[in-house]
Design a protein around this motif. Structure first.
Motif, PDB file in Angstrom:
ATOM      1  N   SER A  95      78.042  12.616  41.598  1.00 53.62           N
ATOM      2  CA  SER A  95      78.032  13.844  40.812  1.00 53.62           C
ATOM      3  C   SER A  95      78.804  14.899  41.594  1.00 53.62           C
ATOM      4  CB  SER A  95      76.593  14.302  40.559  1.00 53.62           C
ATOM      5  OG  SER A  95      76.559  15.500  39.791  1.00 53.62           O
ATOM      6  N   ASP A 114      72.346  13.912  40.576  1.00 52.44           N
ATOM      7  CA  ASP A 114      73.038  15.016  39.909  1.00 52.44           C
ATOM      8  C   ASP A 114      72.994  16.248  40.797  1.00 52.44           C
ATOM      9  OD1 ASP A 114      74.439  16.144  37.634  1.00 52.44           O
ATOM     10  OD2 ASP A 114      72.646  17.355  37.312  1.00 52.44           O
ATOM     11  N   GLU A 160      69.736  14.648  34.075  1.00 51.95           N
ATOM     12  CA  GLU A 160      71.077  14.113  34.330  1.00 51.95           C
ATOM     13  C   GLU A 160      71.015  12.930  35.290  1.00 51.95           C
ATOM     14  OE1 GLU A 160      74.660  14.657  34.039  1.00 51.95           O
ATOM     15  OE2 GLU A 160      74.039  15.292  32.048  1.00 51.95           O
TER      16      GLU A 160
END
Length: 252
Positions: A95, A114, A160
């Motif tokens: 990420s 994330d 996420e």
């Protein structure tokens, strides 16, 4: 190299180092050229080069020989699937923001990670109606002032991370993925039957981050990536182990 129940975390500042553009394959170099003059170019080169450098550390191969497969099992021929080091018996997730790249690896099960900038949501109220489950919206409504935006971003990073772990992305409908507890409760289409564990991560200033795994964590180790292609990767820096609350604090 990664013990069962462990995750290795790599936090990399976004900027292009000497020699890093040359680590990209032909298709990636063409894409980087199209991004010339934009901040996205630095993010893209940092991400693809760092993935190969980190992959070479685990696979014992030259960075230029690392093959990253991004095939999607649901879309034949597409290249938007979860990244996988070809031929490697480990799983990883990546990420980034404009300033930082975060990569997590595990040798057992699946991992998702994330990182987000604190100002990601300009309109928390509107976003809450889109991404939160019914129970999460009830909790959000009880919050006041700045804590609303802070809590919402923390919830989003957890979602996420879980969505990246599954490879479903936004196809999983975030409002049907509840991350208010230490594990995911989901009614989203195609959601896997395995338990997905959630952990909050301490992030650089101005950022929030989270981790998701299919195996309960025993320990996390943090690494730093040298700027030079030719310098060896240093040993791991010990990091905190997960607390019973499902919250994990990583310094630095």
């Amino acid at each position: 190299m990664i013990a069962p129940g462990e995750v290795h975390l790599w936090l990399v500042p976004v900027h292009v180092r000497p020699g890093w553009p040359g680590l990209l394959d032909a298709g990636e170099q063409q894409r980087a050229a199209k991004l010339e003059g934009t901040p996205a170019r630095d993010v893209f080169i940092t991400s693809r080069a760092a993935q190969r450098l980190i992959g070479s550390h685990y696979l014992g191969a030259q960075p230029s020989d690392i093959v990253i497969d991004r095939g999607c099992p649901r879309c034949p021929g597409a290249r938007h699937g979860r990244p996988v080091f070809q031929g490697a018996a480990l799983d990883y997730s990546v990420s980034h923001t404009r300033s930082w790249l975060l990569l997590a690896l595990t040798g057992t099960g699946l991992v998702g990670v994330d990182i987000e900038e604190m100002d990601s949501f300009q309109n928390p109220e509107a976003m809450s109606r889109t991404i939160l489950s019914e129970a999460e919206r009830t909790h959000f409504a009880q919050l006041t002032g700045p804590e609303r935006a802070t809590w919402l971003l923390a919830a989003w990073t957890r979602k996420e991370a879980a969505l990246k772990l599954t490879g479903l992305g936004l196809r999983a409908w975030p409002h049907r993925v509840d991350v208010s507890g230490p594990t995911v409760r989901a009614t989203a289409p195609e959601w896997p039957s395995c338990t997905v564990h959630l952990y909050g991560l301490a992030a650089p200033d101005g950022h929030a981050s989270a981790l998701a795994t299919t195996e309960p964590l025993v320990a996390v180790h943090r690494f730093e990536l040298p700027d030079s292609v030719h310098r060896p990767v240093p040993p791991a820096v010990p990091a905190a182990v997960p607390a019973a609350s499902g919250r994990l604090l990583i310094a630095g």
